[in-house]
Structures are given as structure tokens and as C-alpha cells.
Design a protein around this motif. Structure first.
Motif, PDB file in Angstrom:
ATOM      1  N   LEU A 238    -106.177 -60.219  -3.308  1.00 43.87           N
ATOM      2  CA  LEU A 238    -106.761 -59.163  -3.509  1.00 43.87           C
ATOM      3  C   LEU A 238    -107.520 -58.379  -2.718  1.00 43.87           C
ATOM      4  O   LEU A 238    -108.685 -58.923  -2.312  1.00 43.87           O
ATOM      5  N   LEU A 313    -105.527 -50.962  -4.366  1.00 43.43           N
ATOM      6  CA  LEU A 313    -105.442 -52.156  -4.229  1.00 43.43           C
ATOM      7  C   LEU A 313    -104.357 -52.224  -3.061  1.00 43.43           C
ATOM      8  O   LEU A 313    -103.377 -51.606  -3.289  1.00 43.43           O
ATOM      9  N   LEU A 377    -109.183 -60.640 -11.864  1.00 42.26           N
ATOM     10  CA  LEU A 377    -109.065 -60.302 -10.344  1.00 42.26           C
ATOM     11  C   LEU A 377    -108.954 -61.624  -9.426  1.00 42.26           C
ATOM     12  O   LEU A 377    -108.930 -61.664  -8.289  1.00 42.26           O
ATOM     13  N   TYR A 381    -104.415 -62.609 -11.333  1.00 43.29           N
ATOM     14  CA  TYR A 381    -104.012 -61.482 -10.444  1.00 43.29           C
ATOM     15  C   TYR A 381    -102.832 -61.769  -9.757  1.00 43.29           C
ATOM     16  O   TYR A 381    -102.590 -62.606  -8.833  1.00 43.29           O
ATOM     17  N   CYS A 396    -100.489 -52.300 -10.798  1.00 41.81           N
ATOM     18  CA  CYS A 396    -100.840 -53.740 -10.350  1.00 41.81           C
ATOM     19  C   CYS A 396    -100.677 -54.722 -11.570  1.00 41.81           C
ATOM     20  O   CYS A 396    -100.293 -54.037 -12.832  1.00 41.81           O
TER      21      CYS A 396
END
Length: 405
Positions: A238, A313, A377, A381, A396
Motif C-alpha cells: 500500500l 493508490l 489497509l 488489502y 482497489c
């Protein structure tokens, strides 16, 4: 005494759409000017609507120093950067006939949907100068199509949403994508309750948590991240930035209201899982001993305030199929959810599609999705891809609890 001078110009046209037809037109030309002066730890601000008289604004700003508003004088140094991304997407005079034809074709291929809402075309330019020799100019253009679809006879205010924005216009490509969503809407699909990859645009998944990245809350101990600056908190995959890059954030200016321009025009908040910065202005950064994020906003006649333009991102997969092979949930409309103080997030999803190997399969019944801030996160993720039929749109994926309502 140091000084900043900012002038912003924007030309916008907005078309109002009702029942699939344009029923009104609004054109707006707006210019604002701002002068900020700094002396003895104080700031004076003057602003105007319309073409600015710099000398008159400067005199007013100097007078405003008498109010004694505390603000650090830490102007950015000498530089000259000009990013001109303005271009003609559709000539203003042709916007109505082009969009009338577009809506006619859309109505023919989606006859069960009554379409309403807005289409807008915006051209903008911002120029910044300061007394240390910094000169920044940013310009761009953006076409936005945001149409609400009501399934005729459903009785709902909204059943689906056709959305597109960018700095070009390819009617055939946009219509093809809208048609694929329309077809999928009428194909029933199903998925068992459980843990599934949920795919969405970053703001739809993470918007509820932005408050935890605000410098003031962080310093006050009111953020879930308080005390974690510089620590590895999230997934290695991330990297999370504020997107001010004109290549992907079409309406954004590449510098902030205080003349800061980040590398790649994307100020980093999280880098490879490490919390690198909070959302600050120069004042809050100095007040709390935090790095300045360079994301400030400011009204034309006011002091700088906190700003965040949109999440970006770092890409981790080359395609949606690569990102989420097999079955996944594509979250399109989610409203009414909330997050608890300890970071648990849940929301009902009014419109979701089933994806299989990155392709739309059909519409899911109403579901709810949930997860934890640190897991969403962190370990849950999955990653991010830029593989929507339209270029530059990020999606995402996060593993979440999915419950059929």
C-alpha cells in the motif's frame, strides 16, 4: 514582508438532464484574486472576485495584518513550473448538440432507464507567485458525465448510476461501457455470505477514514493513527497519496494553496505501508511538529485550511483479472454506513455487481460489507489496478465480510 499572489480562472458549462433530455444550460465564468502578506508571525489576506488589481489587494492585505492573525511565514523557494493540460474536449458551441446525440443513443440502448442529473465541461487555470521567486501555473480541462438511472416503474429515486470523467470524449467507448453496466443490471446474480474480495474506487472504500489522517486529530490523540507517524502500520503493497496530478485528477491544480508541489504531484501519506505524513497546512505542521503534507486549500479571501483532493493508490496489478481472479464483488453504490471509534466499518450496498475474472456477470441483491480500518489497509488489502474500460480510473480490492441483506 513576504507576499503570495494567486489568481484562479474557471470556465464551466453545466447541462441539466431530465428524462434523458437536456432541459437547461448554465455557463459560468469565474475569476478570483488573492494576496497574502506575512510579517512578524502574522498573515494578512485580501481577495476579490473578478480581475484582480494586485497593488490594491496588496494594500488591503497589509491593512489586514493589524488583525494579528498568527501564521508562519515559510514560503516555498524559487522555482518555475508550468503544467498546461488545458485542451478543447468539445467546443463549447457544440456541447449541446453533441450531448443531445449522445443522450439519444444512450436512451435507445438503455430503454428501461429514465436518465437524469448533470453533464459538465470545465476549463480551469491557477497561477501562483511569491516574493521568493516562485512561479507556478497549472491548467486543465475535464468533462464529467454523471447520470442517475431510474428503472422505469420501479418507484425508486435511483436504481443505477452512469458516470464518466476525463479529458477526452469517445462517445462509442463510453456508450459501450454504459451498455455493459445496463445489461448486467438486468441479469440476476448471487453470492454466498462470507469473505470476498470487494472492488471499488478508493474514495468509496477509504473515504470514511480520512479523518484519522488529519494532523490536528492526530496530535490531539483522537486519531486511530496517533503516535504511529514513521511506523509501518499497513500492507507492504500500500502506497497512498493525495492525487494532484493532472494526468489522473483532471480538475486538480498540481500545487497546493501554499505553493507546495510534491514529487509526481502526489503528496505521499502512506508509502509501502509506512505512515509518512498527515494532512496539514503549514500552520498545523509547525504547531504540532509534523511534516507538511503540501495539500492545503484556501478560499480566495481566507487563510489556508486543510485540503485533500482525492486518493491515489500505487498500482499493484496489471489488470482487474489479475487483481481479483475468480469471483469478486464490484461495489457501485453504498450509502448509509458508518465507522465506529475503534475503526470497524460497515455499510449497506445498494448496487453491486458480481465480477468473475474481472468481467461483469450480473447484479447482486442488496448486501452489506464490513471490515476493520487497519485490516482494510493492512492484511486484507489486495491491491489496486487501473483496468477499467476507461483509462486512468483506479479500482482497489479489499477482502471484506459480505452479508446478504
Amino acid at each position: 514582508m513576504e507576499k503570495e499572489y494567486i489568481i484562479e480562472k474557471q470556465h464551466s458549462i453545466t447541462l441539466n438532464v431530465t428524462a434523458g433530455q437536456i432541459d437547461s444550460y448554465r455557463e459560468l465564468e469565474k475569476t478570483t484574486g488573492t494576496v497574502r502578506v506575512y510579517e512578524n508571525g502574522c498573515i494578512g489576506v485580501a481577495g476579490c472576485l473578478g480581475e484582480p488589481d494586485e497593488e490594491a489587494l496588496t494594500a488591503q492585505a497589509k491593512e489586514a495584518l493589524a488583525f494579528g492573525i498568527q501564521y508562519p511565514c515559510s514560503l516555498e523557494g524559487e522555482a518555475e513550473i508550468i503544467e498546461d493540460h488545458d485542451k478543447e474536449i468539445i467546443p463549447a458551441a457544440e456541447l449541446i448538440p453533441v450531448m443531445t446525440d449522445f443522450l439519444k443513443r444512450l436512451g435507445e440502448q438503455c430503454p428501461k432507464m429514465a436518465l437524469t442529473n448533470k453533464i459538465s465541461l470545465v476549463h480551469g487555470k491557477t497561477e501562483y507567485r511569491n516574493s521568493l521567486g516562485r512561479h507556478l501555473v497549472s491548467s486543465g480541462a475535464n468533462l464529467s458525465i454523471a447520470l442517475v438511472g431510474q428503472n422505469r416503474g420501479s418507484g425508486n429515486l435511483m436504481d443505477m448510476f452512469f458516470a464518466w470523467q476525463g479529458d477526452d470524449f469517445d462517445a462509442d467507448k463510453i456508450l459501450a461501457e454504459f451498455k455493459s453496466e445496463y445489461d448486467a443490471f438486468y441479469i440476476p446474480a448471487d453470492i454466498e455470505s462470507g469473505r470476498w474480495p470487494v472492488v471499488a474506487m478508493p474514495m468509496d472504500l477509504y473515504g470514511r477514514f480520512l479523518q484519522h489522517f488529519i494532523g490536528d486529530l492526530y496530535a490531539a490523540g483522537a486519531s486511530l493513527l496517533s503516535g504511529k507517524l514513521g511506523e509501518k502500520v499497513f500492507s507492504d503493497k500500500l502506497t497512498f497519496c493525495d492525487d494532484m496530478n493532472p494526468d489522473s485528477s483532471f480538475e486538480s491544480c498540481f500545487f497546493d494553496a501554499e505553493g507546495c508541489a510534491a514529487k509526481d504531484y502526489r503528496p505521499v501519506v502512506i508509502e509501502n505501508g509506512v505512515l509518512k505524513a498527515l494532512i496539514t497546512t503549514k500552520k498545523t505542521a509547525e504547531q504540532y511538529g509534523l511534516p507538511n503534507s503540501g495539500t492545503a486549500n484556501a478560499p480566495y479571501d481566507g487563510v489556508p485550511s486543510l485540503g485533500f483532493h482525492g486518493p491515489w493508490l500505487a498500482k499493484t496489478a496489471g489488470s482487474l483479472k489479475e487483481l481479483v481472479p475468480g469471483k469478486a464483488v464490484l461495489m457501485m453504490v453504498a450509502s448509509g454506513g458508518d465507522a465506529t471509534p475503534d475503526g470497524h466499518f460497515a455499510t449497506p450496498v445498494q448496487l453491486a455487481y458480481l465480477l468473475e475474472d474481472g468481467k461483469l456477470v450480473g447484479r447482486l441483491p442488496e448486501i452489506s460489507v464490513g471490515g476493520n480500518f487497519f485490516d482494510m489497509l493492512g492484511k486484507d488489502y489486495i491491491g489496486t489496478a487501473i483496468d477499467w474500460p476507461f483509462k486512468k480510473v483506479q479500482l482497489c480490492a479489499v477482502t471484506m465480510d459480505v452479508t446478504k441483506n
